[in-house]
Scaffold this motif. Structure first.
Motif, PDB file in Angstrom:
ATOM      1  N   GLY A 393       0.838  -1.207   0.000  1.00  0.00           N
ATOM      2  CA  GLY A 393       0.000   0.000   0.000  1.00  0.00           C
ATOM      3  C   GLY A 393       0.860   1.239   0.000  1.00  0.00           C
ATOM      4  O   GLY A 393       2.088   1.159  -0.027  1.00  0.00           O
ATOM      5  N   LYS A 394       0.186   2.387   0.003  1.00  0.00           N
ATOM      6  CA  LYS A 394       0.922   3.655  -0.006  1.00  0.00           C
ATOM      7  C   LYS A 394       0.642   4.427   1.272  1.00  0.00           C
ATOM      8  O   LYS A 394      -0.509   4.539   1.707  1.00  0.00           O
ATOM      9  N   SER A 395       1.707   4.962   1.836  1.00  0.00           N
ATOM     10  CA  SER A 395       1.561   5.839   3.001  1.00  0.00           C
ATOM     11  C   SER A 395       1.137   7.221   2.500  1.00  0.00           C
ATOM     12  O   SER A 395       1.204   7.503   1.300  1.00  0.00           O
ATOM     13  N   PRO A 396       0.724   8.099   3.412  1.00  0.00           N
ATOM     14  CA  PRO A 396       0.392   9.468   2.989  1.00  0.00           C
ATOM     15  C   PRO A 396       1.567  10.135   2.273  1.00  0.00           C
ATOM     16  O   PRO A 396       1.370  10.984   1.413  1.00  0.00           O
ATOM     17  N   TRP A 397       2.806   9.735   2.644  1.00  0.00           N
ATOM     18  CA  TRP A 397       4.006  10.368   2.059  1.00  0.00           C
ATOM     19  C   TRP A 397       4.449   9.660   0.782  1.00  0.00           C
ATOM     20  O   TRP A 397       5.592   9.805   0.353  1.00  0.00           O
ATOM     21  N   LEU A 398       3.559   8.853   0.219  1.00  0.00           N
ATOM     22  CA  LEU A 398       3.784   8.130  -1.038  1.00  0.00           C
ATOM     23  C   LEU A 398       4.879   7.058  -0.949  1.00  0.00           C
ATOM     24  O   LEU A 398       5.446   6.638  -1.946  1.00  0.00           O
ATOM     25  N   GLN A 399       5.167   6.602   0.247  1.00  0.00           N
ATOM     26  CA  GLN A 399       6.088   5.473   0.371  1.00  0.00           C
ATOM     27  C   GLN A 399       5.318   4.188   0.093  1.00  0.00           C
ATOM     28  O   GLN A 399       4.157   4.060   0.477  1.00  0.00           O
ATOM     29  N   SER A 400       5.984   3.216  -0.542  1.00  0.00           N
ATOM     30  CA  SER A 400       5.397   1.885  -0.666  1.00  0.00           C
ATOM     31  C   SER A 400       5.568   1.187   0.671  1.00  0.00           C
ATOM     32  O   SER A 400       6.666   1.159   1.214  1.00  0.00           O
ATOM     33  N   VAL A 401       4.470   0.630   1.186  1.00  0.00           N
ATOM     34  CA  VAL A 401       4.526  -0.036   2.486  1.00  0.00           C
ATOM     35  C   VAL A 401       4.113  -1.495   2.318  1.00  0.00           C
ATOM     36  O   VAL A 401       3.036  -1.788   1.791  1.00  0.00           O
ATOM     37  N   HIS A 402       4.980  -2.411   2.741  1.00  0.00           N
ATOM     38  CA  HIS A 402       4.683  -3.841   2.704  1.00  0.00           C
ATOM     39  C   HIS A 402       4.078  -4.215   4.049  1.00  0.00           C
ATOM     40  O   HIS A 402       4.619  -3.853   5.089  1.00  0.00           O
ATOM     41  N   VAL A 403       2.981  -4.962   3.991  1.00  0.00           N
ATOM     42  CA  VAL A 403       2.290  -5.279   5.247  1.00  0.00           C
ATOM     43  C   VAL A 403       1.588  -6.635   5.124  1.00  0.00           C
ATOM     44  O   VAL A 403       1.098  -6.992   4.053  1.00  0.00           O
ATOM     45  N   GLU A 404       1.596  -7.400   6.237  1.00  0.00           N
ATOM     46  CA  GLU A 404       0.815  -8.634   6.290  1.00  0.00           C
ATOM     47  C   GLU A 404      -0.599  -8.252   6.686  1.00  0.00           C
ATOM     48  O   GLU A 404      -0.803  -7.682   7.759  1.00  0.00           O
ATOM     49  N   THR A 405      -1.555  -8.561   5.828  1.00  0.00           N
ATOM     50  CA  THR A 405      -2.939  -8.172   6.140  1.00  0.00           C
ATOM     51  C   THR A 405      -3.914  -8.982   5.299  1.00  0.00           C
ATOM     52  O   THR A 405      -3.556  -9.487   4.232  1.00  0.00           O
ATOM     53  N   ALA A 406      -5.140  -9.064   5.817  1.00  0.00           N
ATOM     54  CA  ALA A 406      -6.200  -9.711   5.039  1.00  0.00           C
ATOM     55  C   ALA A 406      -6.958  -8.686   4.206  1.00  0.00           C
ATOM     56  O   ALA A 406      -7.897  -9.019   3.491  1.00  0.00           O
ATOM     57  N   ALA A 407      -6.571  -7.432   4.303  1.00  0.00           N
ATOM     58  CA  ALA A 407      -7.286  -6.369   3.574  1.00  0.00           C
ATOM     59  C   ALA A 407      -7.053  -6.494   2.070  1.00  0.00           C
ATOM     60  O   ALA A 407      -6.032  -7.014   1.629  1.00  0.00           O
ATOM     61  N   SER A 408      -7.997  -5.985   1.287  1.00  0.00           N
ATOM     62  CA  SER A 408      -7.905  -6.073  -0.181  1.00  0.00           C
ATOM     63  C   SER A 408      -7.591  -4.697  -0.764  1.00  0.00           C
ATOM     64  O   SER A 408      -7.773  -3.677  -0.106  1.00  0.00           O
ATOM     65  N   PRO A 409      -7.199  -4.698  -2.043  1.00  0.00           N
ATOM     66  CA  PRO A 409      -6.938  -3.412  -2.698  1.00  0.00           C
ATOM     67  C   PRO A 409      -8.130  -2.474  -2.569  1.00  0.00           C
ATOM     68  O   PRO A 409      -9.278  -2.897  -2.718  1.00  0.00           O
ATOM     69  N   GLY A 410      -7.847  -1.216  -2.269  1.00  0.00           N
ATOM     70  CA  GLY A 410      -8.918  -0.233  -2.097  1.00  0.00           C
ATOM     71  C   GLY A 410      -9.238   0.033  -0.639  1.00  0.00           C
ATOM     72  O   GLY A 410      -9.861   1.034  -0.306  1.00  0.00           O
ATOM     73  N   GLU A 411      -8.804  -0.871   0.262  1.00  0.00           N
ATOM     74  CA  GLU A 411      -9.057  -0.618   1.684  1.00  0.00           C
ATOM     75  C   GLU A 411      -7.957   0.269   2.259  1.00  0.00           C
ATOM     76  O   GLU A 411      -6.801   0.183   1.857  1.00  0.00           O
ATOM     77  N   ILE A 412      -8.354   1.086   3.214  1.00  0.00           N
ATOM     78  CA  ILE A 412      -7.379   1.914   3.932  1.00  0.00           C
ATOM     79  C   ILE A 412      -7.264   1.346   5.340  1.00  0.00           C
ATOM     80  O   ILE A 412      -8.278   1.181   6.024  1.00  0.00           O
ATOM     81  N   ILE A 413      -6.055   0.966   5.724  1.00  0.00           N
ATOM     82  CA  ILE A 413      -5.891   0.315   7.029  1.00  0.00           C
ATOM     83  C   ILE A 413      -4.905   1.091   7.910  1.00  0.00           C
ATOM     84  O   ILE A 413      -4.066   1.831   7.420  1.00  0.00           O
ATOM     85  N   ASP A 414      -5.061   0.872   9.216  1.00  0.00           N
ATOM     86  CA  ASP A 414      -4.161   1.504  10.189  1.00  0.00           C
ATOM     87  C   ASP A 414      -2.913   0.653  10.348  1.00  0.00           C
ATOM     88  O   ASP A 414      -3.009  -0.556  10.571  1.00  0.00           O
ATOM     89  N   VAL A 415      -1.773   1.274  10.245  1.00  0.00           N
ATOM     90  CA  VAL A 415      -0.518   0.538  10.442  1.00  0.00           C
ATOM     91  C   VAL A 415       0.425   1.373  11.308  1.00  0.00           C
ATOM     92  O   VAL A 415       0.272   2.580  11.454  1.00  0.00           O
ATOM     93  N   THR A 416       1.410   0.649  11.858  1.00  0.00           N
ATOM     94  CA  THR A 416       2.570   1.335  12.416  1.00  0.00           C
ATOM     95  C   THR A 416       3.723   1.031  11.477  1.00  0.00           C
ATOM     96  O   THR A 416       3.898  -0.128  11.073  1.00  0.00           O
TER      97      THR A 416
END
Ligand code: SAH
Ligand code: SF4
Ligand code: F3S
Length: 435
Positions: A393-416
């Protein structure tokens, strides 16, 4: 025979990607279908870029590669900026090109293809007064982050650049059309819209600038994030700067090319801003939005660039502390003033400068990424990652963020954000409410 299947290949800037999507929708609306991955398409549209010599030459080698083993070939349409710059000359250079269509004329693509199917070789590089967008079918498909061109062309005439010639004069689309398109993109699944233009911040209507448009877009429910690119320093008005502190949906990211840190070179480039005036803009933007990620473009080896000039470019990189930046070796373009200038720089000098600049940019990018570690934020999921269960996914600062999640494309999720790499981040998802 009228082609039944098509493939569109876009090169160059995001505006070309957008145009490619629109051409696909147009062909689709006329009953043609996108060819599958390995399938030979009846029609191939090469949506080309003319910005540097390599990009332009690539267009012709790509055309050559379309000849099939049995000697046959698909119908070939040359679109984009090489088509605009070369017109009928393109067909003299390569007899394989059936259609030449410029970036302001592609609403006529289906008719041009139909003509070519009859054995003609049509060329359309008109820049009609009526917008091509009026002739386009409505948007029906959208990725989580969707492009929307709001402004086209450029009147700045930087001395190295072909864009004013390939894309024509600066024109903004009417806000009514932009809002309609934005709503259909959101209805089709977009959560983020990236407003595009060669000088997107020059967009204005009845005295209201881009900030006003962003505010109107921010009122669309279901649209969560707004970005814009590319901006010119001279069009960075106070309202737009203030918008970064006022509009929550406007992401903390600004792509503001400077090209060089040397005032002497900037003058020769006809950039009409200096290094100091650029830095003052960055200060104001940071005052409005302290965490903003600043990105930029650089050219090394512009004619006459001395070691001292180049050192000033390294200095401005340090002064800004870019979160990311693109850098290019100067490429002389036919018909531009800089191509005629004396003191063209040797290739190995350019190579060395580019390498040094890229190292410096990478240093600041890594520092920016590290500065975000430990931050709680949200990411917009865009696609699956390499390993099972991993998404990107993309952070607000346009970084690519790799994350383990069950969420699908289009969802916005909370991460640290838990770790920083040179080009991407690793995130850990925070507790998700059960669906
Ligand atoms: N309108 C935008 C982007 C224009 S093209 C702007 O003004 O910033 C994208 C980038 O390509 C430019 O910012 C510039 O860094 C680079 N570029 C343009 N012409 C070039 C040339 N002749 N040689 C090398 N780089 C070039
Ligand atoms: Fe090219 Fe300059 Fe216009 Fe950007 S502002 S598109 S670099 S002429
Ligand atoms: Fe290339 Fe044309 Fe975009 S020259 S960068 S495709 S405007």
């Amino acid at each position: 025979m009228i082609p039944k299947t098509f493939k569109i290949k876009s090169f160059g800037c995001q505006m070309n990607v957008y145009d490619g999507e629109r051409m696909a929708e147009l062909l689709d609306s006329r009953g043609m279908r996108a060819a599958g991955a390995d399938e030979d398409a009846d029609l191939v549209v090469l949506n080309t870029c003319h910005i540097r010599e390599k990009a332009a030459e690539k267009a012709y080698s790509d055309v050559g590669r379309l000849r099939r083993e049995d000697g046959s070939k698909p119908l070939i349409a040359l679109a984009g900026c090489v088509a605009q710059a070369e017109g009928a000359e393109a067909q003299r250079r390569s007899s394989m090109i059936d259609v030449v269509v410029g970036p302001q004329a592609y609403h006529r693509l289906p008719e041009l293809v139909a003509e070519a199917a009859l054995g003609r070789r049509p060329v359309d590089t008109d820049m009609p007064a009526i917008s091509k967008f009026d002739a386009m079918p409505p948007r029906r498909r959208a990725s989580p982050s969707a492009f929307l061109t709001v402004q086209e062309g450029c009147d700045k005439f930087c001395t190295y650049c072909v864009v004013p010639y390939t894309r024509g004069a600066e024109i903004g689309r009417p806000s009514r059309d932009i809002l309609t398109e934005a709503r259909s993109l959101v209805a089709a699944g977009a959560r983020e819209i990236v407003l595009l233009g060669q000088n997107v911040n020059a967009w204005a209507e009845d005295g209201r600038g881009l900030a006003g448009l962003i505010r109107a877009l921010a009122a669309i429910s279901g649209l969560e994030r707004i970005r814009y690119t590319t901006s010119h320093p001279n069009d960075m008005d106070d309202a737009l700067i203030a918008a970064h502190g006022e509009i929550g949906k406007l992401m903390p990211y600004l792509h503001l090319p400077v090209q060089s840190g040397s005032d002497r070179v900037l003058r020769a480039m006809n950039r009409s801003h200096g290094a100091d005036s650029y830095l003052r803009i960055i200060d104001k933007v940071r005052a409005a939005r302290p965490d903003i990620a600043v990105s930029g473009d650089f050219i090394v080896g512009f004619p006459g660039e001395s070691d001292a000039d180049f050192k000033e470019t390294l200095n401005i990189v340090d002064a800004v502390g870019y979160a990311s930046a693109y850098s290019f070796k100067y490429s002389p373009r036919p018909g531009t003033p800089a191509a005629m200038m004396e003191d063209q720089i040797e290739r190995d000098v350019m190579d060395q400068r580019l390498q040094q600049l890229q190292e410096r940019i990478a240093y600041h990018q890594a520092a920016f990424n590290r500065s975000r570690v430990g931050t709680g934020t949200q990411i917009l999921i865009e696609r699956a990652g390499r390993s099972p269960g991993q998404m990107i996914g993309k952070s607000p600062w346009l970084q690519s963020v790799h994350v383990e999640t069950a969420a699908s494309p289009g969802e916005i999720i909370d991460v640290t954000l838990v770790a920083a790499g040179p080009r991407s981040m690793t995130g850990a998802e925070r507790a998700r409410a059960a669906a």
